[in-house]
Design an enzyme around this catalytic site. Structure first.
Site, PDB file in Angstrom:
ATOM      1  N   TRP A   1     -36.141 -22.450  24.007  1.00 46.07           N
ATOM      2  CA  TRP A   1     -36.007 -21.679  25.255  1.00 46.07           C
ATOM      3  C   TRP A   1     -37.384 -21.469  25.891  1.00 46.07           C
ATOM      4  O   TRP A   1     -37.522 -21.488  27.106  1.00 46.07           O
ATOM      5  CB  TRP A   1     -35.331 -20.319  24.990  1.00 46.07           C
ATOM      6  CG  TRP A   1     -33.841 -20.398  24.839  1.00 46.07           C
ATOM      7  CD1 TRP A   1     -33.119 -21.475  24.431  1.00 46.07           C
ATOM      8  CD2 TRP A   1     -32.882 -19.355  25.122  1.00 46.07           C
ATOM      9  NE1 TRP A   1     -31.773 -21.172  24.422  1.00 46.07           N
ATOM     10  CE2 TRP A   1     -31.598 -19.888  24.834  1.00 46.07           C
ATOM     11  CE3 TRP A   1     -32.977 -18.039  25.553  1.00 46.07           C
ATOM     12  CZ2 TRP A   1     -30.422 -19.134  24.986  1.00 46.07           C
ATOM     13  CZ3 TRP A   1     -31.803 -17.283  25.702  1.00 46.07           C
ATOM     14  CH2 TRP A   1     -30.543 -17.836  25.427  1.00 46.07           C
TER      15      TRP A   1
ATOM     16  N   ASP B   1     -40.434 -13.313  17.480  1.00 43.70           N
ATOM     17  CA  ASP B   1     -39.502 -13.717  16.420  1.00 43.70           C
ATOM     18  C   ASP B   1     -40.018 -13.213  15.076  1.00 43.70           C
ATOM     19  O   ASP B   1     -41.211 -12.963  14.908  1.00 43.70           O
ATOM     20  CB  ASP B   1     -39.333 -15.246  16.375  1.00 43.70           C
ATOM     21  CG  ASP B   1     -37.987 -15.639  15.758  1.00 43.70           C
ATOM     22  OD1 ASP B   1     -37.088 -16.079  16.505  1.00 43.70           O
ATOM     23  OD2 ASP B   1     -37.816 -15.483  14.524  1.00 43.70           O
TER      24      ASP B   1
ATOM     25  N   GLY C   1     -38.489 -22.325  19.493  1.00 42.68           N
ATOM     26  CA  GLY C   1     -39.214 -22.371  20.767  1.00 42.68           C
ATOM     27  C   GLY C   1     -38.588 -23.218  21.864  1.00 42.68           C
ATOM     28  O   GLY C   1     -39.233 -23.483  22.875  1.00 42.68           O
TER      29      GLY C   1
ATOM     30  N   ASP D   1     -31.591 -14.901  22.377  1.00 42.54           N
ATOM     31  CA  ASP D   1     -30.726 -15.873  21.687  1.00 42.54           C
ATOM     32  C   ASP D   1     -30.669 -15.469  20.212  1.00 42.54           C
ATOM     33  O   ASP D   1     -30.404 -16.287  19.347  1.00 42.54           O
ATOM     34  CB  ASP D   1     -31.342 -17.275  21.847  1.00 42.54           C
ATOM     35  CG  ASP D   1     -30.365 -18.397  21.519  1.00 42.54           C
ATOM     36  OD1 ASP D   1     -29.146 -18.153  21.549  1.00 42.54           O
ATOM     37  OD2 ASP D   1     -30.826 -19.517  21.240  1.00 42.54           O
TER      38      ASP D   1
ATOM     39  N   ASP E   1     -40.444  -7.887  14.161  1.00 40.82           N
ATOM     40  CA  ASP E   1     -39.052  -7.487  14.342  1.00 40.82           C
ATOM     41  C   ASP E   1     -38.964  -6.725  15.661  1.00 40.82           C
ATOM     42  O   ASP E   1     -39.765  -5.809  15.897  1.00 40.82           O
ATOM     43  CB  ASP E   1     -38.677  -6.570  13.166  1.00 40.82           C
ATOM     44  CG  ASP E   1     -37.191  -6.292  13.113  1.00 40.82           C
ATOM     45  OD1 ASP E   1     -36.578  -6.124  14.186  1.00 40.82           O
ATOM     46  OD2 ASP E   1     -36.652  -6.236  11.999  1.00 40.82           O
TER      47      ASP E   1
ATOM     48  N   LYS F   1     -27.088 -13.772  23.853  1.00 42.08           N
ATOM     49  CA  LYS F   1     -26.012 -14.364  23.063  1.00 42.08           C
ATOM     50  C   LYS F   1     -25.117 -13.257  22.502  1.00 42.08           C
ATOM     51  O   LYS F   1     -25.607 -12.232  22.025  1.00 42.08           O
ATOM     52  CB  LYS F   1     -26.626 -15.153  21.903  1.00 42.08           C
ATOM     53  CG  LYS F   1     -25.592 -16.013  21.188  1.00 42.08           C
ATOM     54  CD  LYS F   1     -25.879 -16.319  19.737  1.00 42.08           C
ATOM     55  CE  LYS F   1     -27.195 -16.830  19.325  1.00 42.08           C
ATOM     56  NZ  LYS F   1     -27.269 -18.293  19.315  1.00 42.08           N
TER      57      LYS F   1
HETATM   58  C1  LIG Z   1     -30.794 -19.148  17.328  1.00 37.96           C
HETATM   59  S1  LIG Z   1     -32.441 -18.764  16.950  1.00 37.96           S
HETATM   60  C2  LIG Z   1     -33.214 -18.836  18.526  1.00 37.96           C
HETATM   61  C3  LIG Z   1     -33.398 -20.230  19.052  1.00 37.96           C
HETATM   62  C4  LIG Z   1     -34.313 -20.257  20.266  1.00 37.96           C
HETATM   63  N1  LIG Z   1     -33.666 -19.670  21.433  1.00 37.96           N
HETATM   64  C5  LIG Z   1     -34.742 -21.647  20.622  1.00 37.96           C
HETATM   65  O1  LIG Z   1     -34.386 -22.132  21.694  1.00 37.96           O
HETATM   66  O2  LIG Z   1     -35.463 -22.276  19.846  1.00 37.96           O
HETATM   67  C6  LIG Z   1     -32.349 -17.034  16.654  1.00 37.96           C
HETATM   68  C7  LIG Z   1     -33.666 -16.394  16.225  1.00 37.96           C
HETATM   69  O3  LIG Z   1     -33.516 -14.974  16.250  1.00 37.96           O
HETATM   70  C8  LIG Z   1     -34.477 -14.462  15.337  1.00 37.96           C
HETATM   71  N2  LIG Z   1     -34.211 -13.043  15.047  1.00 37.96           N
HETATM   72  C9  LIG Z   1     -33.113 -12.507  14.453  1.00 37.96           C
HETATM   73  N3  LIG Z   1     -33.259 -11.176  14.319  1.00 37.96           N
HETATM   74  C10 LIG Z   1     -34.470 -10.844  14.851  1.00 37.96           C
HETATM   75  C11 LIG Z   1     -35.196  -9.614  15.000  1.00 37.96           C
HETATM   76  N4  LIG Z   1     -34.681  -8.444  14.576  1.00 37.96           N
HETATM   77  N5  LIG Z   1     -36.415  -9.645  15.580  1.00 37.96           N
HETATM   78  C12 LIG Z   1     -36.942 -10.823  15.997  1.00 37.96           C
HETATM   79  N6  LIG Z   1     -36.301 -12.024  15.893  1.00 37.96           N
HETATM   80  C13 LIG Z   1     -35.084 -12.036  15.320  1.00 37.96           C
HETATM   81  C14 LIG Z   1     -34.326 -15.377  14.136  1.00 37.96           C
HETATM   82  O4  LIG Z   1     -35.475 -15.343  13.316  1.00 37.96           O
HETATM   83  C15 LIG Z   1     -34.106 -16.742  14.809  1.00 37.96           C
HETATM   84  O5  LIG Z   1     -35.294 -17.495  14.839  1.00 37.96           O
END
Ligand SMILES: C[S@@+](CC[C@H](N)C(=O)[O-])C[C@H]1O[C@@H](n2cnc3c(N)ncnc32)[C@H](O)[C@@H]1O
Length: 263
Positions: free
Chosen positions: A97, A118, A95, A158, A134, A198
């Site tokens: 961002w 997420d 969280g 991200d 998802d 990203k």
């Molecule tokens: C690097 S973290 C994000 C960090 C976030 N921007 C923050 O500031 O806290 C990447 C996130 O992408 C989520 N993610 C990956 N594939 C996903 C999908 N298909 N659907 C939803 N979320 C996904 C992961 O669960 C993970 O929590």
């Protein structure tokens, strides 16, 4: 008068962007206290976290992740977050961002909107709507449309796939997520909207840039200081959404349109 660089002290110790030293007084790299029983990769990760000035800065400023610092740095330079925007944050856990968007877009005033999605549950962020699921699930897309009451001004992603350690596999998985994020953006972005996502440098990122060029006025690669220089991580900022090219627009599968499947 002696000249001093912004991130080193008179003692020569290195400082983070917050101005805090991240080395011990003896100038040594800090090590986690309990190393025994941990895998080498986890030992490396812990050591890096302990010595990372942006981790310290994020913690001291109450951010949930160091990723928050990256978003701040990108926005400080390019100023794409504006008050009262309707923002969708894909892959928002834990969280960081969301916290930055909430403040910079002044969502707490009741104008604008912020929706985070997420796979993982996220602790509440007052004023933001959080969805667990998802982003490839069509039900999530419908929920987002409802939450933002139509279209979004910004789609941020991200998202990162769980890494395998195999560089090429990780690259392909993240680029796959990126395409899914763009498909999502195609379906929710308002004209002139922005997309920040990203990406990993190498291989197919140029192809992806072409897809962005077809849809947006301007596309830029960003590498904020908090993104580790040794990492292939980069961000793509695309502004001025014009819509997806006709042949890329989401169409129902033939059997959904006609009730007839050609196979
Ligand atoms: C690097 S973290 C994000 C960090 C976030 N921007 C923050 O500031 O806290 C990447 C996130 O992408 C989520 N993610 C990956 N594939 C996903 C999908 N298909 N659907 C939803 N979320 C996904 C992961 O669960 C993970 O929590």
């Amino acid at each position: 008068m002696s000249e001093r660089s912004g991130n080193s002290s008179s003692s020569g110790r290195k400082k983070g962007s917050s101005g805090r030293s991240y080395r011990s007084k003896a100038g040594l790299t800090l090590q986690p206290k309990k190393m025994r029983g941990r895998k080498p990769s986890s030992q490396r990760w812990l050591t890096r976290q302990l010595n990372d000035p942006f981790v310290a800065e994020a913690q001291s400023r109450g951010f949930r992740s160091r990723a928050a610092i990256k978003l701040e740095q990108m926005d400080d330079k390019h100023q794409f977050l504006v008050p009262h925007m309707r923002v969708v944050d894909l892959g928002c856990a834990p969280g960081g961002w969301l916290q930055v968007v909430m403040k910079r877009c002044r969502i707490e005033t009741g104008k604008g909107a912020l929706v985070g999605i997420d796979l993982l549950e996220v602790d509440p962020v007052p004023g933001a709507e959080l969805l667990v699921g998802d982003i490839t699930d069509p039900a999530i897309l419908n929920q987002v449309h409802t939450a933002i009451n139509g279209q979004a001004d910004a789609v941020l992603s991200d998202m990162a796939a769980a890494t395998t350690g195999h560089r090429q596999t990780d690259h392909l998985r993240t680029m796959g997520l990126l395409e899914i994020a763009l498909d999502f953006a195609d379906q929710v972005l308002a004209p002139d909207g922005i997309f920040l996502a990203k990406a990993f440098r190498g291989g197919s990122d140029r192809q992806f840039q072409d897809m962005l060029n077809q849809r947006f006025e301007k596309v830029r690669y960003l590498k904020p200081p908090a993104s580790r220089s040794e990492s292939v991580e980069t961000y793509l900022l695309a502004t001025g959404f014009r819509g997806a090219p006709p042949d890329d627009r989401f169409v129902d599968a033939p059997e959904e349109q006609t009730g007839y499947s050609p196979i």
